[in-house]
Design a protein around this motif. Structure first.
Motif, PDB file in Angstrom:
ATOM      1  N   THR A 351       0.828  -1.206   0.000  1.00  0.00           N
ATOM      2  CA  THR A 351       0.000   0.000   0.000  1.00  0.00           C
ATOM      3  C   THR A 351       0.862   1.255   0.000  1.00  0.00           C
ATOM      4  OG1 THR A 351      -1.718  -1.183   1.232  1.00  0.00           O
ATOM      5  CG2 THR A 351      -1.852   1.205   1.194  1.00  0.00           C
ATOM      6  N   THR A 403      -8.485   5.268   2.759  1.00  0.00           N
ATOM      7  CA  THR A 403      -8.220   4.203   1.787  1.00  0.00           C
ATOM      8  C   THR A 403      -6.922   3.470   2.079  1.00  0.00           C
ATOM      9  OG1 THR A 403      -7.200   5.822   0.280  1.00  0.00           O
ATOM     10  CG2 THR A 403      -9.541   5.324  -0.036  1.00  0.00           C
ATOM     11  N   LEU A 412      -8.934  -3.736   1.077  1.00  0.00           N
ATOM     12  CA  LEU A 412      -8.900  -3.315  -0.320  1.00  0.00           C
ATOM     13  C   LEU A 412      -7.574  -3.751  -0.930  1.00  0.00           C
ATOM     14  CD1 LEU A 412     -10.271   0.370  -0.354  1.00  0.00           C
ATOM     15  CD2 LEU A 412     -11.400  -1.652  -1.270  1.00  0.00           C
ATOM     16  N   TRP A 415      -3.319  -1.562  -4.767  1.00  0.00           N
ATOM     17  CA  TRP A 415      -3.369  -0.597  -5.874  1.00  0.00           C
ATOM     18  C   TRP A 415      -4.652   0.218  -5.846  1.00  0.00           C
ATOM     19  CZ3 TRP A 415      -7.308  -0.527  -9.369  1.00  0.00           C
ATOM     20  CH2 TRP A 415      -8.108  -1.671  -9.464  1.00  0.00           C
ATOM     21  N   LEU A 416      -5.772  -0.412  -5.486  1.00  0.00           N
ATOM     22  CA  LEU A 416      -7.043   0.310  -5.444  1.00  0.00           C
ATOM     23  C   LEU A 416      -7.069   1.292  -4.278  1.00  0.00           C
ATOM     24  CD1 LEU A 416      -9.875   0.712  -6.578  1.00  0.00           C
ATOM     25  CD2 LEU A 416     -10.656  -1.180  -5.123  1.00  0.00           C
ATOM     26  N   TRP A 419      -4.941   4.300  -5.460  1.00  0.00           N
ATOM     27  CA  TRP A 419      -5.377   5.039  -6.640  1.00  0.00           C
ATOM     28  C   TRP A 419      -6.826   5.484  -6.583  1.00  0.00           C
ATOM     29  CZ3 TRP A 419      -2.135   6.801 -10.303  1.00  0.00           C
ATOM     30  CH2 TRP A 419      -0.845   6.253 -10.319  1.00  0.00           C
ATOM     31  N   LEU A 420      -7.619   4.973  -5.655  1.00  0.00           N
ATOM     32  CA  LEU A 420      -9.024   5.360  -5.586  1.00  0.00           C
ATOM     33  C   LEU A 420      -9.226   6.866  -5.417  1.00  0.00           C
ATOM     34  CD1 LEU A 420     -11.934   4.399  -5.606  1.00  0.00           C
ATOM     35  CD2 LEU A 420     -11.778   4.009  -3.126  1.00  0.00           C
TER      36      LEU A 420
END
Length: 455
Positions: A351, A403, A412, A415-416, A419-420
């Motif tokens: 992360t 996030t 999560l 990457w999400l 980048w979210l």
């Protein structure tokens, strides 16, 4: 010809200054790498070898920007000057505020830990600049863009430029170009030097690397190698800014089994040989402990020097247990490749790695939000749009915190989680451009949509 030469004088000056800065920083960075990393430089991973080259590129980014400026047209140069001056002023103001606030908090530590407090504070804050810039650059880009464009919009210069036939996006290309250079510099800082500055901060504030003559035993450094059952006690650790200096007043305790002391090694100095991967203990005394006799056995005479092949390195001995946010990107990549960490730690590492990359693009997204927020075409203040842009930037911090926490916890994908926020804010930027190009304010757009829903 004279006019052409005059255009590129700033580029030449910045190139010379960048060369001088590179000549000072790159050799120091290479020496720091050799001090930090075990083994021969030829065997370093690619991510580590990139460190001096990225630092070199960062030194020449201003010169590259000045060269491009020389080739721009008159209107592009004018917009560039407005943006660069506003951005630099915002960066200087926020940096100064941070330095003054932090200096006030740490003034007593500087007085106690440094023989010359002002010089010590200057060295300390010199190491902190990458960390400070890493914190403020996305937001000074936002504020610099809004400041520059609100001035141009308020004097109706934006309207005149649009009437020349250029689109709003074409007018903002110089702003995007120089924001891209700032984002590249931000990425260079994030790669190694901003996390390293955070780690230096922990070391320097605690006073273990200072010349404090009143240092007592409670301030001694203790490092435990639980794998080899060995404990280091360092009475006077070297300055982290001077790699290669010896450790002083060193005691090494070696245990045959946990709780059973095998020997103690006392030395005035311990010197690390990076080429041979050996420790040399000067003016050393060796004291053995046997299993059958609790009385220690000293060597007949103190040794002039004792050599040991302990695997510990000076960098890991004098630095605290590092948090993930104080690890450089090369160290994170090596930790992930080693597969020696727990599942939770791997989530944190992945992360953090994705977040560092995503925040480079966050710089550009905030600029994209600032442009339509600061421009108005009617006779009204742009403060409403600017206020909304600042609110969005503040919310971005909260969203990133949420996030990344979800990503570090495994709820999560890494990457999400990273980048979210960028995905959401890219949609917001596109929406703002569509409303601004239609000559409508953000509040007007929201009001019309609300009324449409009511009907």
């Amino acid at each position: 010809m004279i006019r052409l030469i005059r255009k590129f004088i700033p580029a030449l000056v910045l190139f010379i200054l960048g060369s001088l800065l590179a000549a000072y920083l790159v050799p120091k960075e290479w020496a720091q790498m050799i001090w930090e990393i075990p083994g021969s430089p030829d065997a370093y991973p690619l991510a580590q070898k990139m460190r001096p080259y990225l630092l070199l590129a960062g030194c020449y980014l201003p010169a590259f920007g000045a060269i491009v400026y020389g080739f721009m047209g008159t209107m592009d140069r004018y917009i560039s000057r407005c943006f660069i001056s506003s951005f630099l002023l915002c960066t200087a103001i926020l940096t100064l505020i941070w330095l003054l606030a932090d200096f006030t908090d740490n003034m007593e530590r500087f007085r106690n830990n440094f023989d010359d407090p002002l010089t010590g504070a200057g060295i300390f804050y010199g190491t902190q600049l990458p960390m400070v810039l890493n914190l403020i650059l996305p937001y000074t880009l936002l504020m610099g863009t809004m400041w520059a464009l609100s001035k141009l919009s308020g004097s109706s210069e934006i309207t005149g430029m649009l009437q020349s036939g250029r689109s709003l996006i074409r007018l903002c290309i110089p702003i995007f170009f120089y924001s891209l250079l700032v984002a590249a510099f931000y990425g260079i800082c994030t790669y190694q030097w901003a996390p390293g500055a955070s780690m230096y901060r922990q070391v320097m504030i605690r006073g273990n690397n200072t010349k404090n003559k009143n240092q007592d035993e409670s301030k001694q450094l203790i490092y435990k190698n639980e794998t080899d059952n060995r404990i280091w006690c360092i009475g006077d650790a070297p300055d982290i800014m001077h790699p290669g200096d010896p450790l002083r007043n060193v005691t090494v305790e070696q245990f045959s089994t946990p709780g059973k002391l095998a020997y103690k090694l006392f030395a005035d100095e311990a010197v690390w040989d990076s080429k041979k991967s050996l420790w040399t203990f000067r003016n050393a005394i060796f004291r053995r402990h046997t299993d059958t006799d609790d009385i220690p056995v000293f060597d007949p005479e103190p040794e002039h020097s004792i050599t040991r092949d302990y695997p510990e390195k000076p960098f890991q001995l004098i630095t605290p247990k590092q948090r993930i946010d104080t690890l450089g990107t090369p160290a994170i990549l090596e930790s992930l490749d080693s597969h020696s960490n727990s599942r939770d730690v791997r989530f944190n590492l992945r992360t953090e790695l994705h977040t560092r990359t995503a925040k480079i693009f966050t710089c550009l997204i905030l600029v994209a939000i600032a442009i339509p927020s600061a421009i108005t075409f009617q006779r009204r203040t742009p403060m409403k749009g600017i206020g909304i842009a600042i609110l969005l930037a503040a919310l971005l911090l909260v969203i990133y915190e949420g996030t990344t926490t979800l990503g570090s916890s495994g709820y999560l994908p890494a990457w999400l989680a990273a980048w979210l926020p960028n995905i959401v804010y890219t949609g917001i930027a596109i929406h703002l451009y569509s409303t601004q190009l239609a000559h409508r304010s953000i509040l007007e757009c929201l009001r019309s949509k609300w009324e449409a829903r009511k009907h």
